[in-house]
Structure formats: structure tokens, C-alpha cells
Design an enzyme around this catalytic site. Sequence first.
Site, mmCIF file in Angstrom:
data_model
loop_
_atom_site.group_PDB
_atom_site.id
_atom_site.type_symbol
_atom_site.label_atom_id
_atom_site.label_comp_id
_atom_site.label_asym_id
_atom_site.label_seq_id
_atom_site.Cartn_x
_atom_site.Cartn_y
_atom_site.Cartn_z
ATOM 1 N N HIS A 1 -9.504 1.501 1.410
ATOM 2 C CA HIS A 1 -9.356 0.323 2.264
ATOM 3 C C HIS A 1 -10.328 0.370 3.440
ATOM 4 O O HIS A 1 -9.963 0.034 4.569
ATOM 5 C CB HIS A 1 -7.913 0.223 2.770
ATOM 6 C CG HIS A 1 -7.454 -1.184 3.020
ATOM 7 N ND1 HIS A 1 -8.078 -2.034 3.898
ATOM 8 C CD2 HIS A 1 -6.415 -1.889 2.489
ATOM 9 C CE1 HIS A 1 -7.451 -3.195 3.920
ATOM 10 N NE2 HIS A 1 -6.427 -3.142 3.064
ATOM 11 N N HIS B 1 0.815 -1.225 0.000
ATOM 12 C CA HIS B 1 0.000 0.000 0.000
ATOM 13 C C HIS B 1 0.847 1.274 0.000
ATOM 14 O O HIS B 1 0.542 2.235 0.701
ATOM 15 C CB HIS B 1 -0.944 0.007 1.193
ATOM 16 C CG HIS B 1 -2.006 -1.042 1.131
ATOM 17 N ND1 HIS B 1 -2.653 -1.394 -0.032
ATOM 18 C CD2 HIS B 1 -2.537 -1.842 2.115
ATOM 19 C CE1 HIS B 1 -3.550 -2.348 0.229
ATOM 20 N NE2 HIS B 1 -3.483 -2.649 1.514
ATOM 21 N N GLU C 1 -11.672 -3.901 -2.111
ATOM 22 C CA GLU C 1 -10.821 -2.864 -2.685
ATOM 23 C C GLU C 1 -10.793 -2.995 -4.211
ATOM 24 O O GLU C 1 -10.253 -3.957 -4.745
ATOM 25 C CB GLU C 1 -9.400 -2.984 -2.136
ATOM 26 C CG GLU C 1 -9.334 -2.977 -0.611
ATOM 27 C CD GLU C 1 -8.050 -3.609 -0.098
ATOM 28 O OE1 GLU C 1 -6.962 -3.052 -0.368
ATOM 29 O OE2 GLU C 1 -8.126 -4.676 0.542
#
Length: 980
Positions: A806, A735, A945
Site C-alpha cells: 500500500h 486490510h 495495489e
Amino acid sequence: MKKLLSTIIALSLSTILFAESWAPQGENIKTKWAAEVSPTNARPEYPRPQMVRPDWVNLNGLWDYAISSADALEMPDADGKILVPFCIESSLSGVCKRVSKDEALWYKTTITAPSKWAGKRVLLHFDAVDWKAELWLNGTFIGSHTGGFTGFSFDITDVLSEGTAELVLKVWDPTDDTSYCVPRGKQVSNPSGIWYTPVTGIWQTVWMEAVSESFVKDYNVVTSIDGSLSVSVDVEGSADEVKVEVLRPKRGYNPEKPAWGIFKRAKTKVAVGETANLKVRRPRLWSPDSPWLYGLRIKLYKGGRLVDKVDAYTAFRSIEVKLDEAEVKRMALNGEILFQFGPLDQGWWPDGLYTAPTAEAMAWDIEQTKALGFNMIRKHIKVEPSRWYYDCDRLGVLVWQDMPSIAAYVKRSDWGQGEDYYGSGQDYPATEEQKDNFYKEWREVMAMTKKFQSIVVWVPFNEAWGQFDTQSVVDFTLAQDPTRLINAASGGNWIEGAGDILDSHYYPHPKMRIIDKDMINVLGEYGGIGRPIEGHTWEIGRKWGYIQYDSEEKVTDCYVTYIEDLIVIKQRDLCCAAIYTQTTDVEGEVNGFYTYDREVLKMDMKRVREANLKVINAPNVSELPLVPPYAFHYKDPSAGVRGHLKLFNLHRGDLTMQVTDFGARVISLFAPDRNGKLDDIIVGYGDAERFVHNTGERFLGATVGRVANRIGGGKFTLDGKTYKLPQNNNGQTLHGGLLGLDMVVWKVLERTPCSVKFGYTARDGQDGFPGNLSIELTYTLTENNELEISYSATTDKATPVNLSNHAFYNLKGSAGGTILDHVLTIPADGITAVDEVLIPTGEIMPVEGTPFDFREPHVIGERIGENHPQLSLGGGYDHNWVLNVPSDGALHKACELYEDTTGRVLEVFTDQPGLQFYCGNFFDGSYCGKIEGLPIGYREALALETQKFPDGVNKPQFPDTILRPGETYTQTSVYKFSTR
């Protein structure tokens, strides 16, 4: 007779000549009332409605004036004529000149007592002269006064024995010279920004009245909502007895035309010096909705003979602290909790500066405040003429009265801004003489105005401007008037336990800086939405506003958005009152509802009124357990959060949502169940500190990137160059790395009640990635109960980009519980198979015949325990599904989630090719979410996601993730909520 006629003709011709020679000066804008002003009708109304006598003479008009050195002992030859009561700097004075601290302003006129006053005492009243005034009559020094906001009087009977006298007044005003620090409010020698033109000399009415040898000098009245009232009368001279009568009430009561009816039992006589105590049965209470005023007549007797009589008025109302149903301290009017809401009212005029051109103009501001739906005015570091307070009493407006400040802060740290806790500021270094000036004038201000029942709060200090010895000043204020509430330091250097009210200032949107459950918490200033209107501004180039828009619609939209925020902080952050900046533009400030000339209302009145009434009437306690915005008023420079974070509330249809600028993350989302009950379906924290310090799960609700999901080995090669990234997850980059987009503060670009746009630029080299990547992200609640998330990004170097959200969901709501009983559908024929560190191998694994086949609805926990290699590697579901969607840039359905006990349905639509479904395999119950004592347990939250494929930068067979200069990355995903 001929001689007398000649004198009258000469005086009449002189008056006409003077009137013709006077004209407003300067090129700045003026109000429509300026055209009504002339030397023969300069503020002609009776100036003291709280204590009326019939025998009086108005001395306003054209006087001689001169400017000399400050040390001059005599008035020099006149420089010309000035129209009293307008200050010399004003247009309506007919002069429009500045007077420095090294100069003195002189006035001269001739006064004559009417012949019918023979045998009576004559009082000469100056209702306000800024700052030091010295008076001579016929060359005899009469006395002096200091203080620019309160009236003073002299008995001039002996000097007027011949009937006529020459009046000479000398005025000296240091304005903002820090050697003196006199109370001066917003006056400065060099106006700019939020600071205005200085005011020197006479700025309120000058007048005479006739009284007896013994007379009522002043009085005060204290009332109670049970109908009792106490009247104390200050008598000048010798007398025996005071009689007080209460007259019949009326809305809009006029003491100049008093009522005839007297309550039989509401009258009494007491000896001079004693307090008169009376009682009215079943009194009509005063409030903004019902401003009932009672007549009050005070008579003075000597030897059984009536020697003086004044007509006055009062009202029955109470102001107190009261606990609401959540045990929050609130302000109560007449025993009922009332959210007090009004504008910051500076009380300035483009033509008269401190002085309204007419009484009608002065009342107009109050009338418009009422029309906008407000119930209160904060009179900001200025004191108005008595008629203004009478108008507030008469029209029904609560008043917070400021003491004009003696100085300004030097640095924000001087008054604790940015730290926002008790004692974070520091006192102004006032000398004893400066403190004495403050105390003297503050005492006079309260003595002059406390009989006006519209005033409910005293405000000694504003934003630490000249603030000193706060607790001592509070004690002094309380001693002068124990019947009202005290706001010790509005937005200033907060001192624990000082006064009744703890007051935050925040611009532009409403936000509490500090909260104390033991205090009444208020938002003393916010807003300041600017809109300059061509042809209606004070000076070209001086256009101050905290935020500016160019149309009525945009300004009103912003205002209404802020109202929605205000309702939340009323209900969740203990806020009991709020003040919006401001009533009108003032000089360089363009943040008023009205332009400075009062010609243009810059917002939609209907929408503003509806919004204002909505916040006033909103329940004190929210039906929804929203996260308190104050929980996100947090900063920690050591963690890179240098300024306080913000929490924003969005609402549309059945949905209510909260998002923060830290990581542009979703904090809560309230959606209805099949019975219409709203509950929060977002799993996460209820305070900023745990997000900032990464307590537990880092990515709760966050915007993730610049590359969402994993990059194998923490490196990639682009255009022949290899870039190494932080390895923050089992030797991989997850991420975006150490900062990503989730551990940074985003800038708010636009807001509406149902949307917010954030912006952030990830710098070249941040987390090892190339290029300055400028990102915009918008959260929008649609009319179809959808959350739309749209992204766009540009770069100045080639760089990989894959953005996603998220958020963690549990459709059961805030009480939590397993998500394994949720039913999931994903239209995907394959997943990107992963290795032991969850990096895609490059293989697209068919889902047919596996626990990953969600093409038809399946309970999530139905097959999660099966012995499948990919389930073992992920510890459950933590994979990217390859969606059965065309690559046409349109929205297509990515999944559907259903929870049976609530009936909630979540459908996800996206223009992306992949969906990462993660079922909370790593939650272990070691930390709590928003509800204290309720841990986030194993598989009690799931993430959906939308994205391009993980490690796509290293897998050329996967959808391209490279963004190059001149291109724009876009992505849209929609989360639709319903029930069945």
C-alpha cells in the site's frame, strides 16, 4: 682458566638441556610464529621503544615455577620450568595450567649484572605481571605491585653488590572474583562465549638496565601542529640541567637507530623540574596516511657533565572537535574532519593468550588492519606492551584505548540496553577499595601510554562493566590528560554531559541507540559476523558469532551490506566513527576477519578494503534527504512494539529505498527525474512513532493482508464454518483487521545491499482468521531500476490470502502537490463495481464510455469530477480494475503512471488479476508527511495495489483467494521507474 671454561661449558649444557625440556603445551591451535619461540629467544626485542638506553639485559627465558596455597610465605620446591614472559595458562609457557584465587604462583631465577655495569645503578623492570606481585632478592623483600597491565621497577643495585642474586616472585590473582573486582578485562575463571581464559603472572618482558646515580626516570611530551612541543622530564636523583633535542623526521622512525640530524632551533636547555618548550618550523604532521615521527633526545647534566641520555621519538598531530557543514560535531585530526573506522581488537593469541609469540606477530595484526583499509583500532579492555603502541605510531593507526574493566554487568537493564536514554542504567556497586584499584591502574595506564601519539581517545568504561561515578572518572581522566577526547562509557550506562563522546553498541548491523547533538556520536561496536573455519577454531562446540555464514562470499556480502548502512548513519544519524567486531577470532568467538591462528582471512580483502575506504571517504552529509535510521529506533510495549524498530536502506542503479520492519513497509524511494535529479516519490511519515500510533493514514507504505482490501460485513464462510472478523471500516474489514500485517513487527530473514527479506507468521485466530499463516516478503531493487516485491505464504489450515503493498506515490517528489495532473494508463476493460460501503457488488462494470476507462492515457483529474455513481460512492477513484491479463502466473503490465514536470514514469507489472487504484480521496491536510510543516493534502498521493479482487472470499465468481495446507501462495509485482 680451566675452571672458568668448565663453568661456561656447564652453563651451556644446562641451557641446552632446559631448551630441550621445554615445549608448547596443550592441543589447541597455534599461530605460525609459535614455531619461532624458544627459551633462547623469548621476546628478545628491546621492550621500551619510547625511551631507549643501550645498556640493558633481557631476563626472559626459562625460570623455575611453583604453585602453592595463596597464604604460603615461601616458595615451595619447583614444579618445573616456565618460559617467561608467557603466562602460566598459555601454551607457550610450557606449563598450560590454571591458578585459582586460592593459590599463588611463584617464580625463581638467578640474575647477574654485567661486569661493565660496575659503579652504575641497576633497575629491574617487570613490564606487566597480573595481578599482585611481591619480589625478593637473596631472601630480602624488595617491594610489591598491584595491577596486571602496567609496568613497575625496582632499584636493585645494593642487592646486586656481589653481581648475582636469586630472584623470587610471588603472584596472586583473583581474576573475576567479585569480592575483589580487580581490573581484568575479559578474563574469567570459567571461559565461555565472549569471555576468555584467565591470565596469571608475568606476561610481558622482564629486564634490567644500567643507569647513573641521577637519571631520566620518565618524560612526557605534548605537541601541536604548529610545530611547538613541550617536554617535561621526571628525574631520579640530583641533577642540574636537562637538554632536549628534536631530530630529523622519518616515516617508520626507529629510536634504537636514531637520526643524526638535529634541528638547529629545535633544541633547548632547562633546569631540572622545568618544562622544555621547543619549536619545529613547518612540521610534517602525523596521520594514518603519513605517519611522520620525529626523533627526540633527552640529556641530563650534573655539574656540567652528561650523566644520562635517552633516545625517544614523538609526532605532531592534533585531535579535536569540529563542526561539519551541517553543524554536526565531528572528530578532526590535524584540523580536518576524519571518520575514524577500525576493528575491535582484543589482543589475544591462541598460543600466548595476552602475549604475542613474537614482535613480528604483534605488528602483523596492525599491518593487516591497515591492509583492510581501516585507519583506527579500538584496543578493547586490554593494555598492550609499549612496542604495540610504537608500531601503531610507526605504521599510522589511530588508537582508542580502553581501561580494562573491573567487573561485568549482571542484567542488560543494569547498563540501560533496551531503554537507550541517559541515566537508564545504573552504577556497579563497587566498594571504595575496588574504586581505588581502578583509579590507581587507570592513572598508570595513561601515564605509561600517553606519550604515544597514535592514541586519540580514552575509554574508561565499556558497556557498564564495573562502571561507577562516571562523571568523576571523566574528570579524573581529563586531569591526567587534557589533550585527548574521552569516551566515557562505550555502549554503556550513558550519563548526560560526561566526556566528549556518546557511544552506541548494536549487533549485528550498524545502528545508533542514542544520539545527542551536543556530543560526538559514535558506533563503538557492531558487526560480529561469524564464520567458523574447520581446523582453525579454538575448541569444538564453542563457536560464538552474532550472525553466522558458511562461505567467504556470504560473509563478505553481509559485511558490505552493513557498510552501506554505516554510510547512511554517518550521514543521517550524526555518526562520527565506528568499530567493527573484530580483528580475529578469539577462543570461542568466530567473528574475526582472521581465524584465531591468523591463518585464514575469512572475507574477500579487496572488497572489504574498498568498502572500508568508501565509508571513510563518504561525505559527512548525504546528498539525499534520507529518513534518519535513528527515527525508527523506537519502541512502545503498550502498542505491541516490545523491541526497537529498524530502518533498512537499499540501493541499486539509480534507485535508493528505505523499508522498515514495522509492517514491512516502504518508507522512501528516491528515483531520478529527466535531469537526473533524485527525489523521494513515496508519501508517508519520517518517524516510527506516527506509524505505531496510527496518526492519520494507517496504511502508508504498508504490506497489507492477510486479506488486502475489504471483506463485506466483516465475515466469511469457509468449509461450512463462519468466521467473524474485526469491523474496522464502516462495518467492513479492511486490510486484514485491527492488526493485519501492517501493525506488527516482521523478522528480517536476509539482507543484501539491494534487497531485504522479511518473515512473519500471523497466528491462528489473529484478527479472526483461521490458520497459522507463515509469510515471506522480499523487496529487491533490480539492475533495471525496478522495485520487485515477491510474496510467498503457507498455512496449516484453510484460510483466505490476498497480499498487497500500500505504498503511496507522488511522482513530483518530496515537495508534493496534486496527483490529479499525473497521466495514468490501465489495460482493463472493467472494474468491480462497489456499493455504498465500497464492497464489490459482484458485477464487473465495463469501463467503456466511463471515467474509469484508462485503456488509453488520461490525466487523472480529467474526468474525476464527472457525475458517475461509482465516483460518488468512492469519493473519487478507489476501485479495483479487472486487468486484461491471462491467468498464466506470468508478469503482465498492470498500469503506467507519468508526471510531466519531472518526466518520471512508473510502470507496474504483476501476476495478479486486479489493480486497486486509489487517488487519496481521504487525505485532508490534517497531518504532515516527512517534511515538517508540509501536510499531506487532498489527492496528493495515490496507491496502485496489485491484488486479487476485493471480498473475493465471499464472491465465488471472483478469483479464488483460499490457501490450503500443502499449498504455497505466491505473488510477484514489479514497479519499474524511468523517465521521458
